[in-house]
Design a protein around this motif. Structure first.
Motif, PDB file in Angstrom:
ATOM      1  N   ARG A  88      -8.598   0.884  12.437  1.00  0.00           N
ATOM      2  CA  ARG A  88      -7.753   1.105  11.256  1.00  0.00           C
ATOM      3  C   ARG A  88      -8.640   1.186  10.020  1.00  0.00           C
ATOM      4  NH1 ARG A  88      -1.976  -0.072  11.840  1.00  0.00           N
ATOM      5  NH2 ARG A  88      -1.823   0.189   9.585  1.00  0.00           N
ATOM      6  N   SER A 227      -3.267   3.141  -0.560  1.00  0.00           N
ATOM      7  CA  SER A 227      -3.006   3.733   0.757  1.00  0.00           C
ATOM      8  C   SER A 227      -2.189   5.011   0.618  1.00  0.00           C
ATOM      9  CB  SER A 227      -2.260   2.737   1.650  1.00  0.00           C
ATOM     10  OG  SER A 227      -3.098   1.676   2.050  1.00  0.00           O
ATOM     11  N   ALA A 448       4.490   2.199   8.245  1.00  0.00           N
ATOM     12  CA  ALA A 448       3.315   1.428   7.846  1.00  0.00           C
ATOM     13  C   ALA A 448       3.745   0.063   7.303  1.00  0.00           C
ATOM     14  CB  ALA A 448       2.537   2.190   6.770  1.00  0.00           C
ATOM     15  N   PRO A 452      -0.621   3.657  10.731  1.00  0.00           N
ATOM     16  CA  PRO A 452      -1.192   4.009   9.427  1.00  0.00           C
ATOM     17  C   PRO A 452      -0.287   4.919   8.614  1.00  0.00           C
ATOM     18  CG  PRO A 452      -2.861   4.178  11.143  1.00  0.00           C
ATOM     19  CD  PRO A 452      -1.546   3.974  11.846  1.00  0.00           C
TER      20      PRO A 452
END
Length: 548
Positions: A88, A227, A448, A452
């Motif tokens: 990850r 993110s 998520a 991901p």
């Protein structure tokens, strides 16, 4: 480049608009953070002889991607060790290598435990036992890290956790504990594995609920936003939150900052409150709505996780013979909440992984809509992983949307084929092609931090339907590149009732774009390989974080 009252004209190598009437362009004009015009230079210049900003002349713009099902925990979990199977990348760009056996998990926990002060619980996340072989982790394994310090390891699904003996003692979990979801060995003793809300709550009272309080943890919202920018996402959801006052205030403060790079849609978890009280609470929350922060959606949780064996499956049940899963909300409770929020005019999102959960959810929706018909409700079944053609046809008849967990095909498709659903049902999991053919409005998502945050990867999953081992699951359920791109833009926006504001590059909509190094319409390039330079939100550019 910043949004202001003046007109801004951007030139790009290509602009993919997701507007069927005007699909491609080279220039876009922005005023007051909204799209004024999109087309060629002659068209946009009709709004004024403004100099052209060439900052994106070598890049491709498309609508800011919309993640219709994720959680602010994506920012919070990275304060704790990751112990999952797959590699990850954290919000700063650091790669966390995946762990391929329980021994590797224990070693990473030991390394983290050495840095904790005495008495503080050790929390970790991402554990994925179904990918590690037949043996399940137990309290004995975690006691090798520390038998006394409370240790809590959250599974990748967030529906199941493992705890050590020290935590069980403090939580009062023993042989006589009569709570559903406490797994036991042949002697009737708890193994340390806890499934779903009731059992997990016993442990969380001891170890703390930091994962769910992520919005108020230092740096978590910024990590969440990072993110999103890295993934080309401009609108995100926190799709299951109690929305306590401190969380709401954290959201309001973050989204009021012009530099904060995302729009946030928060879905209210009313569990534990009487339906009429919960409706009043949500109505009060909606008074805080802005262009960057939206309250209004509701999230209800029916069953659990398929790979955690806590989802509810119809006959013939789990392929490997495991007992059927658990209800987080009984069918009667589901109807009560759904009826109350529907009648009050709110939109409801309902978690349903197994096909029995989907059936119960559709039955409840049909009953509520028969009692109180309402156009344009757009109630959405989330995950909907095992729904078949008949269920999708019923959803279409009722005007119910589906947000499918396409990433599951890659990450757990092999396990579903061999252990949970079996080959027949796994071939039809996350059936975007079937749903679209039935006339259901479809989005796809990452959930998520469960997987991901990366909508272009999610779109690739829905297109290719490849598992991690390279198996193709249900090739007839593949969708086209155009359908996949629509599902992460206008499709997701539609399920959030925001398609009039976001999801395509059209006059009047928010000037929210994904800035790409590659053309997502290039059929020779897999969508998961499209490079992302950053995002533009309301006319303001945000660069994707560099690898740290």
């Amino acid at each position: 480049m910043n949004s202001n009252a003046e007109t801004i004209i951007l030139r790009a190598r290509r602009i993919v608009t997701m507007d069927a009437a005007n699909p491609l362009a080279t220039h876009v004009a922005i005023r007051d953070g909204r799209i004024l015009s999109v087309g060629d230079i002659e068209r946009v210049r009709q709004h004024g002889d403004t100099p052209v900003d060439e900052s994106f002349a070598d890049q491709v713009l498309m609508p800011g991607l919309v993640e219709g099902h994720c959680h602010v925990m994506e920012g919070g979990v990275w304060a704790y060790p990751y112990v999952g199977y797959y590699d990850r990348i954290d919000p700063a760009g650091k790669i966390w290598p995946g762990l391929r056996d329980i021994g590797g998990v224990i070693e990473r926990l030991r390394a983290a435990e050495r840095h904790l002060p005495p008495g503080r619980p050790l929390l970790a996340w991402g554990f994925d036992p179904i990918l590690l072989g037949a043996r399940r982790m137990t309290a004995v394994d975690l006691d090798a890290v520390s038998p006394d310090r409370p240790i809590l390891v959250m599974h990748a699904s967030f529906h199941v956790m493992n705890v050590n003996s020290g935590l069980m003692v403090r939580a009062g979990i023993g042989k006589d504990t009569a709570v559903h979801g406490v797994l036991r060995d042949e002697a009737g003793q708890p193994t340390g594995e806890l499934q779903e809300m009731a059992a997990k709550f016993m442990a969380l009272r001891v170890a703390g609920s930091e994962f769910w309080r992520a919005a108020t943890e230092p740096g978590a919202l910024d990590r969440f936003a990072a993110s999103a920018v890295r993934a080309g996402v401009t609108t995100v959801t926190d799709l299951y939150n109690d929305l306590l006052d401190e969380t709401v205030e954290a959201y309001r403060t973050a989204t009021a900052d012009p530099a904060f790079p995302i729009r946030l849609v928060a879905a209210y978890n009313p569990s534990g409150l009487a339906p009429e009280v919960a409706v009043q609470r949500l109505a009060a929350l909606c008074t805080h709505n802005t262009e960057r922060l939206r309250f209004g959606p509701v999230k209800l949780m029916t069953d659990g996780s398929i790979q955690g064996f806590s989802a509810r499956l119809k006959w013939p049940g789990y392929f490997n013979g495991k007992p059927n899963g658990l209800w987080n909300l009984t069918p009667d409770m589901l109807y009560s909440y759904l009826s109350a929020f529907h009648r009050a005019g709110f939109q409801v999102h309902i978690h349903a992984n197994g096909d029995e959960a989907s059936a119960v959810t559709i039955d409840a929706l049909e009953r509520v809509l028969a009692e109180a018909p309402r156009f344009g409700h757009r109630h959405t079944i989330q995950h909907c992983q095992m729904a078949d053609a008949a269920q999708f046809r019923r959803m279409a008849e009722l005007g119910v949307c589906a947000n499918l967990f396409a990433n599951h095909i890659y990450y757990w498709g092999d396990a579903h084929y061999a252990e949970t659903m079996g080959p027949d049902r796994a071939e039809g999991m996350d059936a975007a092609g079937t749903a679209l053919a039935a006339g259901v409005a479809v989005a796809i998502h990452s959930d998520a931090p469960i997987t991901p945050l990366a909508p272009l990867f999610t779109a690739w999953c829905a297109m290719e339907r490849l598992t991690a081992s390279g198996r193709v699951l249900g090739p007839t359920n593949r969708i086209s590149r155009g359908q996949a791109l629509a599902a992460i833009t206008l499709g997701a926006a539609y399920t959030l009732k925001l398609d009039h504001e976001i999801g395509s590059i059209q006059t009047g909509k928010q000037a929210d774009f994904a800035v790409l190094e590659d053309d997502p319409t290039n059929d020779s390039l897999p969508l998961k390989e499209v490079r992302i330079a950053g995002t533009i939100l309301g006319g303001r550019f945000h660069a994707a974080p560099s690898p740290g």
